[in-house]
Design an enzyme around this catalytic site. Structure first.
Site, short mmCIF file in Angstrom:
data_model
loop_
_atom_site.label_atom_id
_atom_site.label_comp_id
_atom_site.label_asym_id
_atom_site.label_seq_id
_atom_site.Cartn_x
_atom_site.Cartn_y
_atom_site.Cartn_z
N SER A 129 0.90 -1.03 0.46
CA SER A 129 0.00 -0.17 0.01
C SER A 129 0.70 0.80 -0.22
O SER A 129 2.02 0.94 0.69
CB SER A 129 -0.93 -0.03 0.82
OG SER A 129 -1.76 1.71 1.52
N TYR A 154 -2.65 0.24 9.99
CA TYR A 154 -2.97 -0.33 8.36
C TYR A 154 -1.51 -0.87 7.67
O TYR A 154 -0.57 -1.64 6.85
CB TYR A 154 -3.54 -0.09 8.33
CG TYR A 154 -3.34 -0.41 6.72
CD1 TYR A 154 -4.54 -2.03 5.67
CD2 TYR A 154 -3.43 0.91 4.94
CE1 TYR A 154 -4.62 -2.16 4.66
CE2 TYR A 154 -3.69 -0.05 4.36
CZ TYR A 154 -4.00 -1.05 3.63
OH TYR A 154 -4.02 -1.47 2.24
#
Length: 332
Positions: A129, A154
């Site tokens: 990501s 995350y």
């Protein structure tokens, strides 16, 4: 090719599986179909894959963080390559439910690495990501930049996945490619993401939450461009030749940004949504949210150099495409 796709009921997994089936591959899909967002959308995606693939699409509904269930489901199944897209998504939700991220993004990632290792697959591509860049002030974000100051759990789990993958590439010479995705949007997208949320609210006449008072920039990347990049990577495993790969590894492990390479102002995107929806948005201006970053901007020179990747869809085209799909899907 027999290709295992985790997160097959998800946004990117669905779009990728569609493209793989269209080119003649056999796809084995895995997804837990959890209720992070409405399962009806995931079921509709799976139905579309079943219709497109016929007997070339197989689906297993399971949690890949459960190694016993994963092993049992794939017993006797030939797997040539893996695209590991399944994960617990969402920056903000990781603040509320950290255990979901530890299970799916850490334990689940190790399970897929183990599966790839023992099956001796040709190549495993996995989702990282753009959030790994944290609050980096240097723009655009390049794969050579430091990524040791994540601003959300995350992001930390995605960076951990990259580090664990480097270890497996070193110990077992497993060919691996990690992809740092930048704000993906488009048809069949995710309801928890800005594009869907704002479209729903504008059409319903509800106010939209605009964080940091609208002073936000994102590298919005259309789903077709994301899938093109994933497939280009999947078909070109990094060589075990001791040469330095994108991201700095000398093992068979590459890291690439996949983005549009345009950092767009949030207010410009809201304007395009208003135009496509045919009505003005009522904006609720709010401060920055914990875990968010001010700007994202992808340096895609590494993947362009190595694989010829070049995104083709501007937000001026992609945003209206999404709104048209949304209205058609909902009959709105």
């Amino acid at each position: 090719m027999q290709i295992l796709v985790t997160g097959a009921a998800g946004f990117i997994g669905y779009a990728l599986a569609q493209r793989l089936l269209a080119r003649g591959d056999v796809v084995v899909g895995i997804d837990s179909v959890n209720d992070y967002y409405q399962t009806s959308l995931k079921r509709d995606r799976l139905a579309a894959l079943a219709a497109a693939g016929g007997n070339r699409f197989t689906f297993h509904e399971l949690d890949f963080a459960d190694m016993a269930a994963l092993t049992k489901a794939l017993d006797g199944q030939q797997i040539d390559r893996i695209v590991h897209l399944g994960a617990q998504a969402g920056v903000r939700y990781s603040i509320e439910n950290p255990q979901a991220y530890v299970s799916s993004n850490l334990a689940g990632h190790v399970n897929l690495l183990e599966l790839a290792r023992h099956r001796q697959v040709e190549h495993m591509v996995y989702a990282s990501s753009s959030s790994v860049y944290g609050g980096n002030a240097k723009l655009p974000f390049a794969v050579e930049d430091r990524t040791d100051h994540p601003v959300s759990l995350y992001a930390a789990t995605k960076r951990a996945d990259e580090l664990m993958s480097e270890t497996y590439a070193h110990l077992f010479r497993l060919p691996l490619t990690g992809l740092r995705f930048f704000t993906v949007y488009g048809p069949w997208g995710r309801p928890d993401m800005m594009m869907w949320n704002f479209t729903r609210r504008i059409l319903a006449g509800e106010p939209i939450p605009v964080f940091n008072h609208g002073d936000m920039y994102r590298d919005f990347t259309y789903i077709d461009d994301i899938v093109a990049g994933v497939i280009a990577c999947l078909d070109h495993a990094p060589a075990d030749d001791g040469a330095e790969k994108a991201g700095g590894s000398v093992k068979p492990h590459a890291l690439y940004n996949i983005g549009n390479s345009q950092s767009e102002p949030l207010m410009k995107v809201i304007g395009l949504l208003e135009e496509a929806c045919g009505r003005k948005a009522e904006m609720q201006l709010l401060p920055m949210q914990p875990g968010d970053v001010h700007k994202t901007y992808a340096d895609i020179s590494a993947i362009s150099r190595d694989l010829g990747y070049a995104p083709t869809t501007s937000i001026e085209v992609g945003v209206p495409n999404f709104v048209r799909w949304y209205r058609d899907y909902h009959g709105a």
